[in-house]
Design a protein around this motif. Structure first.
Motif, short mmCIF file in Angstrom:
data_model
loop_
_atom_site.label_atom_id
_atom_site.label_comp_id
_atom_site.label_asym_id
_atom_site.label_seq_id
_atom_site.Cartn_x
_atom_site.Cartn_y
_atom_site.Cartn_z
N SER A 1 -7.68 -4.59 12.54
CA SER A 1 -6.39 -4.53 13.21
C SER A 1 -6.52 -3.90 14.60
O SER A 1 -5.95 -4.39 15.58
CB SER A 1 -5.40 -3.73 12.36
N CYS B 1 -7.00 -8.09 -0.45
CA CYS B 1 -5.81 -7.26 -0.19
C CYS B 1 -5.63 -6.97 1.29
O CYS B 1 -6.60 -6.79 2.02
CB CYS B 1 -5.91 -5.95 -0.96
N SER B 2 -4.37 -6.92 1.71
CA SER B 2 -4.07 -6.66 3.12
C SER B 2 -3.40 -5.31 3.34
O SER B 2 -3.15 -4.93 4.48
CB SER B 2 -3.17 -7.76 3.68
N ASP B 3 -3.10 -4.58 2.27
CA ASP B 3 -2.51 -3.24 2.43
C ASP B 3 -2.72 -2.43 1.16
O ASP B 3 -3.23 -2.94 0.15
CB ASP B 3 -1.02 -3.32 2.79
N ILE C 1 -9.50 -0.28 3.18
CA ILE C 1 -8.52 0.27 4.12
C ILE C 1 -9.17 0.53 5.48
O ILE C 1 -8.59 0.24 6.54
CB ILE C 1 -7.89 1.56 3.56
#
Length: 245
Positions: free
Chosen positions: A138, A39-41, A131
């Motif tokens: 990031s 998952c990216s978000d 998260i």
């Protein structure tokens, strides 16, 4: 990602038949839960969570699962997405639209409570880890790009020296730690070792001779970043090689 129970249901410490069945169902659908690592978000994470709950309910709560399943198989959107990368998410979204979706979730949570399992707690651990790791990757992406570009320029497009790559990774791992609140003490200890003038910009006043991975203060920071990567379903090596993991 092991199935967790608050306490055994039997006084002799052995698992009850209900606990054994619940654990077996959990293990059968473990692969769905492992999808958190892709998952990216947060939205994608919640799809995986609800997909896992849906899968668990298919075995543990057949009465509540039946109406939800019928809605899914009758949904044209699900049929259109069959065989595509959107199939899983489309199925979960369809299930959520069922008027008895909350009934299914309530029934599943009741089953979990009966055997002392904290499904929400298990999921929250995975979600938080993912998260936090995504935020760290990031936040350190810019400096990683700079470091990789520097390595390429240094070797003229060839293969950079192993030592140079190791030095670059140390700087990047420190940058990752800036977004990991649990590593504050380890980070501050390393700042003193390398005499860092700006804790948020490790390349300012950088002195290569001080960035020695053999220093005692590096190991706790190194292990802390690696542990954060594992909690996020990734690894430091994987994160170095790709943009976001």
């Amino acid at each position: 990602m092991s199935e967790q129970r608050k306490q055994p249901a039997t006084t002799d410490g052995k698992l009850s038949s209900d606990e054994i069945y619940f654990t077996n169902v959990f293990n059968v659908h473990r692969a769905v839960l492992a999808g958190f690592a892709r998952c990216s978000d947060l939205e994608e994470l919640r799809v995986v969570r609800d997909g896992f709950f849906l899968a668990m309910a298919s075995d543990l709560c057949p009465s509540e699962y039946g109406p939800v399943h019928r809605r899914i198989v009758q949904d044209p959107a699900v049929a259109d997405a069959a065989g595509t990368s959107d199939s899983f998410a489309t199925t979960v979204i369809s299930a959520r639209k069922s008027p008895v979706w909350t009934n299914l979730l309530d029934a599943l949570q009741a089953k979990a409570r009966e055997v002392g399992s904290d499904l929400d707690g298990i999921w929250l651990t995975l979600e938080t880890g993912r998260i936090e790791w995504l935020a760290a990757v990031s936040g350190a992406h810019k400096i990683k790009s700079m470091l990789k570009s520097g390595l390429e320029n240094q070797c003229g497009g060839g293969i950079p020296a192993e030592g140079d790559v190791s030095d670059a990774k140390m700087i990047w791992m420190y940058a990752l730690s800036l977004s990991l609140p649990g590593l504050k003490e380890e980070r501050e200890a390393w700042q003193k070792v390398v005499q860092m003038s700006d804790p948020n910009r490790p390349l300012v006043g950088y002195r290569a001779e001080l960035w020695d991975c053999r220093e005692d203060q590096w190991r706790p920071l190194d292990l802390g970043v690696q542990a954060a990567a594992e909690r996020g379903g990734s690894s430091v090596a994987e994160a170095w090689d790709v943009a976001l993991v």
